[in-house]
Enzyme design. Structure first.
Site, mmCIF file in Angstrom:
data_model
loop_
_atom_site.group_PDB
_atom_site.id
_atom_site.type_symbol
_atom_site.label_atom_id
_atom_site.label_comp_id
_atom_site.label_asym_id
_atom_site.label_seq_id
_atom_site.Cartn_x
_atom_site.Cartn_y
_atom_site.Cartn_z
ATOM 1 N N HIS A 241 0.816 -1.211 0.000
ATOM 2 C CA HIS A 241 0.000 0.000 0.000
ATOM 3 C C HIS A 241 0.853 1.267 0.000
ATOM 4 C CE1 HIS A 241 -3.351 2.546 1.906
ATOM 5 N NE2 HIS A 241 -3.891 2.057 0.811
ATOM 6 N N LYS B 18 3.179 4.397 -1.200
ATOM 7 C CA LYS B 18 3.206 5.320 -2.336
ATOM 8 C C LYS B 18 4.467 6.159 -2.202
ATOM 9 C CE LYS B 18 -1.444 4.774 -1.333
ATOM 10 N NZ LYS B 18 -2.060 4.421 -0.044
ATOM 11 N N ASP C 22 17.320 10.320 -6.918
ATOM 12 C CA ASP C 22 18.769 10.401 -6.703
ATOM 13 C C ASP C 22 19.190 10.185 -5.250
ATOM 14 O OD1 ASP C 22 19.012 10.997 -9.409
ATOM 15 O OD2 ASP C 22 19.024 13.166 -9.080
ATOM 16 N N HIS D 1 -8.862 11.387 2.298
ATOM 17 C CA HIS D 1 -8.101 10.148 2.178
ATOM 18 C C HIS D 1 -6.752 10.213 2.880
ATOM 19 C CE1 HIS D 1 -5.783 7.060 -0.301
ATOM 20 N NE2 HIS D 1 -6.871 6.382 0.026
ATOM 21 N N LYS E 243 -3.634 10.244 5.617
ATOM 22 C CA LYS E 243 -3.260 9.411 6.758
ATOM 23 C C LYS E 243 -2.223 10.206 7.564
ATOM 24 C CE LYS E 243 -3.930 6.542 2.974
ATOM 25 N NZ LYS E 243 -5.325 6.276 3.103
ATOM 26 N N ASP F 85 0.630 16.206 20.564
ATOM 27 C CA ASP F 85 1.084 17.433 21.224
ATOM 28 C C ASP F 85 1.705 18.360 20.181
ATOM 29 O OD1 ASP F 85 0.152 16.244 23.529
ATOM 30 O OD2 ASP F 85 2.107 15.473 24.124
#
Length: 470
Positions: free
Chosen positions: A213, A215, A220, A389, A391, A396
């Site tokens: 999952h 991405k 370089d 979508h 995540k 704090d």
């Protein structure tokens, strides 16, 4: 004769179901998962047995071999990080759990730039690809053959034509609809491709429940990207169904890029059986932002429950504020307990989820948890300006994370995921301001489950039964 054959088939089916039930009870990662599989296999073997073959594996076999090939690089990263350890007087959080989970040290000398939504994300990624001098590493869960997908394709082909080494990897499930012609065009340009059409061990046909999952884009060994965006027009907000697509990526510089690159080499070795260690740059530049950071990669190849433990470690460190944005909220018992305990300690616990439905089962299942957590003082916000979508979590003003891990069992135990963690006030402040804007585009949930419409009242408890495999 036919009756005898049917009787033997039924007997074999129940014997197989019994064997699989024992295996599920012995190997399932959670008690709920074990009970769910045992009941399903015994009560409905004709459906349970074939589904268990494809969905019931509880350990990802063979992936650890990829890590052995990276041991020398891991040691190099560790020794290099020894010279850039965080100033202990500037850290107010226990770093050890996160370092143990990552098997890597936290270091200074890192930089971060939040990329809010698809246009900013892919503008930055395409600009970096255009400027690449030596190599480009690309990995997405979903790649579509649409406007954005073909734009990525053309950028990679252009890079390859000017002599840059390009490696491209997708997930077989996520990119199932990507046509062979897309891959053929990449390979014709000299791009190395792994993932969707690779033929590996025959046993992997029974590991469809495991998905990579992540991405990731790496340029370089100096610039890295990770976050919630896949490659498709909907991620630019061009979907008639979802409208505005709210997502977050992050542009990385400094030592954390080499950590992200290390994870890519492991994934590539597993998918393509090619060792990239000696072909990549590992001694890069530090960032002037000088942030403390760590890349935590998790997955079913780990010995421990790294995904859930990462969230648990962050939740238990919260003293004043814990904000979590996730498209899905289907926590396990341990995470739910930690969240409730944090709220009872007086921590400002906020859970931000989308109001728009993308996958109905996890969307429904979340309502079975909302009342329980709100009773302890946590607040649930539902994002209304399109589909959310991202995540992200914020603890704090000392810890923030952006990556690919959802707050559900699939991300915790079934998917290969990664999160970029920053132990830095400036990074926390940037995420704080971003989430404040998201809260303004949301409403706070104030209805209990009995007050919801009938399809939620009755559908939510049923959907929760599938929580162990969602």
């Amino acid at each position: 004769m036919l009756t005898l054959f049917v009787s033997l088939f039924v007997l074999c089916l129940y014997l197989t179901a019994a064997v699989f039930s024992i295996r599920a009870a012995q190997t399932a990662r959670t008690p709920q998962g074990a009970v769910g599989w045992v009941v399903f296999l015994i009560s409905a073997p004709i459906a349970g047995v074939p589904l268990y073959l494809f969905l019931g594996h509880h350990r990802f076999r063979g992936y650890r071999m990829a890590r052995k090939h990276a041991e020398t690089v891991v040691e190099g990263i560790k020794s290099f990080a020894d010279f850039s350890r965080p100033d202990p007087d500037m850290i107010t959080i226990n770093l050890l759990p996160f370092e143990e989970l990552a098997h890597l040290p936290i270091s200074r000398g890192n930089g971060a730039e939040l990329l809010v939504d698809g246009q900013a994300t892919f503008d930055a990624i395409f600009q970096a690809i255009d400027a690449a001098q030596d190599y480009v590493l690309v990995q997405f869960y979903i790649v579509r053959d649409d406007g954005l997908g073909r734009q990525l394709q053309s950028k990679l082909i252009a890079a390859a034509e000017r002599g840059v080494q390009v490696r491209f990897m997708t997930d077989a499930v996520g990119s199932y609809g990507l046509p062979t012609s897309y891959i053929t065009s990449l390979r014709a340009a000299g791009i190395h491709v792994a993932g969707q059409h690779e033929k590996r061990h025959p046993g992997q046909r029974f590991q469809l429940n495991y998905r990579n999952h992540r991405k990731t884009v790496i340029i370089d060994g100096e610039i890295g990207f990770i976050g919630g965006h896949n490659v498709g027009d909907e991620y630019l907000g061009q979907s008639a169904k979802f409208g505005h697509w709210r997502d977050t990526h992050i542009r990385l510089t400094g030592h954390i890029v080499r950590q992200l690159q290390l994870i890519f080499t492991e994934d590539w070795y597993w998918a393509h059986q090619e060792d990239l260690i000696d072909q990549l740059a590992w001694a890069g530049q530090e960032s002037d932002q000088d942030m403390n950071a760590l890349l935590v990669a998790t997955g079913p190849g780990d010995e421990t429950e790294t995904g859930a433990m990462m969230f648990f470690s962050a939740i238990t460190e919260a003293k004043e504020r814990l904000w979590i944005a996730s498209p899905y909220f289907v926590p396990d018992i341990d995470i739910m307990t930690a969240l409730r305990h944090a709220a009872m300690r007086g921590v400002d616990v906020r859970i931000l989820v989308p109001d728009v439905i993308d996958h109905r089962l996890p969307w429904l299942a979340a309502f079975a948890y909302f009342d329980e957590i709100r009773e302890c003082g946590a607040r649930v916000y539902r994002y209304t300006d399109g589909f959310m979508h991202q995540k992200v979590f914020l603890v704090d003003d000392t810890l923030t994370a952006v990556g690919t891990t959802n707050l559900d069992n699939r991300s915790f135990r079934l998917n290969f995921e990664a999160m970029a963690l920053f132990f830095d006030k400036d990074a926390a402040h940037a995420v704080h301001n971003m989430l404040l804007m998201d809260f303004e585009s949301s409403y706070e949930l104030d209805k209990t489950l009995p007050e919801q419409p009938a399809y939620i009242r009755f559908g939510s408890p049923l959907a929760r039964l599938f929580a162990p495999i969602l």
